[in-house]
Design a protein around this motif. Sequence first.
Motif, PDB file in Angstrom:
ATOM      1  N   MET A   1      11.937 -59.098  26.189  1.00  0.00           N
ATOM      2  CA  MET A   1      13.363 -59.412  26.075  1.00  0.00           C
ATOM      3  C   MET A   1      14.031 -59.518  27.433  1.00  0.00           C
ATOM      4  O   MET A   1      14.989 -60.258  27.607  1.00  0.00           O
ATOM      5  CB  MET A   1      14.081 -58.340  25.235  1.00  0.00           C
TER       6      MET A   1
ATOM      7  N   MET B   1      16.252 -62.713  28.127  1.00  0.00           N
ATOM      8  CA  MET B   1      17.680 -62.559  28.415  1.00  0.00           C
ATOM      9  C   MET B   1      17.981 -62.976  29.849  1.00  0.00           C
ATOM     10  O   MET B   1      19.080 -63.411  30.174  1.00  0.00           O
ATOM     11  CB  MET B   1      18.117 -61.100  28.192  1.00  0.00           C
TER      12      MET B   1
ATOM     13  N   GLN C   1      22.148 -61.235  20.718  1.00  0.00           N
ATOM     14  CA  GLN C   1      21.964 -59.785  20.811  1.00  0.00           C
ATOM     15  C   GLN C   1      22.909 -59.037  19.888  1.00  0.00           C
ATOM     16  O   GLN C   1      22.618 -57.941  19.443  1.00  0.00           O
ATOM     17  CB  GLN C   1      22.212 -59.323  22.255  1.00  0.00           C
ATOM     18  N   LYS C   2      24.057 -59.676  19.586  1.00  0.00           N
ATOM     19  CA  LYS C   2      25.043 -59.004  18.743  1.00  0.00           C
ATOM     20  C   LYS C   2      24.813 -59.287  17.255  1.00  0.00           C
ATOM     21  O   LYS C   2      25.380 -58.614  16.404  1.00  0.00           O
ATOM     22  CB  LYS C   2      26.457 -59.459  19.157  1.00  0.00           C
TER      23      LYS C   2
ATOM     24  N   ILE D   1      19.242 -57.930  15.076  1.00  0.00           N
ATOM     25  CA  ILE D   1      19.028 -56.526  15.408  1.00  0.00           C
ATOM     26  C   ILE D   1      18.131 -55.882  14.363  1.00  0.00           C
ATOM     27  O   ILE D   1      17.178 -55.173  14.684  1.00  0.00           O
ATOM     28  CB  ILE D   1      20.390 -55.786  15.506  1.00  0.00           C
TER      29      ILE D   1
ATOM     30  N   LEU E   1      15.067 -56.538  16.973  1.00  0.00           N
ATOM     31  CA  LEU E   1      15.306 -55.464  17.922  1.00  0.00           C
ATOM     32  C   LEU E   1      15.250 -54.113  17.238  1.00  0.00           C
ATOM     33  O   LEU E   1      15.161 -53.095  17.878  1.00  0.00           O
ATOM     34  CB  LEU E   1      16.665 -55.673  18.612  1.00  0.00           C
TER      35      LEU E   1
END
Lengths: 373, 255
Positions: B214, B218, B242-243, B248, B252
């Motif tokens: 990541m 990123m 990412q939000k 997520i 993530l």
Amino acid sequence: MAMTTEGNSAQRPTSSRFTIEAKSPFMLQVRAWWPPVLWSIVLLIIVAIIMLAGGPVLQKTLTDALIKLLVVVGLYVFIGNSGILSFGHIGFMMIGAYGAAWMTCCPRTKKLFIPGLPEYLQTHQFPFLVSVVVSGLLAAVVALISGSVLMRLSGIAASIGTFAFLMVMYSFYLRWDPWTRGASTMTGLPVETNSWVMLPFIVVVMFGAFLYARSRYGLSAKASRDDEVASKAAGVNVVGQRLLSFVISAFIVGMAGALFGHFLGILTVDSFGLPLTFITLSMLVVGGMQSLSGAVLGSIVISALFEALRQLEVGFNVGESVIALPGGGREVGIGILMLIILIFRRNGLTANQEIYWPFRGDAAAKTAMSRKS
Amino acid sequence: MLKRKTDSRAAQGHRDDGLTLQAVDVTVRFGGLTAVDTVNETLHRGEILGVIGPNGAGKTTFVNALTGFQEPTSGQVKLGQKVISGLSPHWIRRHGVSRSFQAGRLFRDLPVSENVEVAGVSMGLSRRRAHRHAMELIEWIGLKEKARQPAGVLPYTDERRVGIARALAMQPAFVLLDEPAAGMSDLECDDIMRLVKEIPERFGCGVLLIEHNMRVIMGVCERIHVLDSGKTLSRGTPAEVQKDPAVIQAYLGHG
């Protein structure tokens, strides 16, 4: 890079303490083309010695060995560059040999024995050189047709495909009586081939094979050999490049077949079977499949061993008794020696490398040498 | 569609000819398994697009479909206006869509220089010119001293660099990099990141970057496309992705 050559041909020092600076354009060319230059010299010396000092039997043996050498160089062009083991090339040799018979036997013989030939071939007789080159072309055309199917296969499937090709050609020629006399012997080819005749063919073919291996086409084929998928991602037309090397090598092997026909003067289909396939393949494997030097050295070594073992089989006298290898000991001996060589040098005697200019000393030499075949 | 990047520094004359590599409803099925499921994406020259997703999300299959190594079961791949799905990989490479491989896949018995040279000669350069071109790229990846070594003896990180150089030979319009930093240390990742970041400006290509790391994603990508079980899960800038709660959750996880 350092390696051994035949004892009678080692005219150069094996260390690089002795350097020759190549300054003239001629010497630069000699250095760039060193592998074929070296082997041309070596073969010239071998041929000269045996033709001037050897007996007629040894001279015949040498010519036979040189024909096999030409076949092995042809095999190298395909196998070494494309990485596909071919069991089918002796089929091209057969096509070349019979092609030579169709072109050069005297019209009377042809009418009698091979009545199937078309009128034009039936009534004409072509010179030796034309016969050899056209027979090579004939094999190349057959390779182009069969290869456009076979070269779509990969790995072991492609190898089995070439084996199937050999079987098909063999059976076909064995039963194609009006053109090949089938299982009977084809006679009447003019006997033209001896070691001196073989030499120029071999030299030209070695230079050609070396040129091909160093060309962009050779490089593309070698890329597909190392990693087929990645070579496609680098833009290589894998089928096309394989086909090109297949056709070139079939041309060489076809010529060798014609020369073989002109050596014996007679032909039988069963001389182009598995035994010849395996002996030529083992020459290539023992020498090192991926280099021209390997092909040539492997042929020389195996032929020399074969002859030595044959002598042993005949036997020699010790006082009253004759000591001799039992019959068939030759094949066993060659098998064992091959095993030993392959155990200790997995990539063949040359370790798949070319033998480059040994008298190096300057930077230019290193650039010339960096090109691995 | 996503807005075209207008401030691209790659807009250097003819290089930025507005060419796009487009996936239209690309679907790849293996038997009952749908590896890639109606994915749409447009890659422009001069941008870096990240493709991320958990293992088995279909990232590599997607790249295979874009480069001709896998024919889509349905949907199309377009280079500009031309449909290229179904064409052979070498044709697609010669017409400007290039890729690297997860496993490096170098030509082990050939020297490093020839590994890169292959792309040049297969696209019509003479050996001499291909060699010169290859040496420029090898200098860029910092392996000039190793140019004559056989590729098979290179350490892992160098192998990846050569793979990138080979993919960039002959200035493809688009280059698809499959996990170039996999298994590398942070320091080595930074090196690869620096190289990847330079690609759009230096070569004028659009870059599609598959990566697990990541930090790399990123750090270099302007846009990100998240795949999960072959489907598009989310798309947007790194910050947006990412939000995204779906991301997520799927990717993530612990984040």
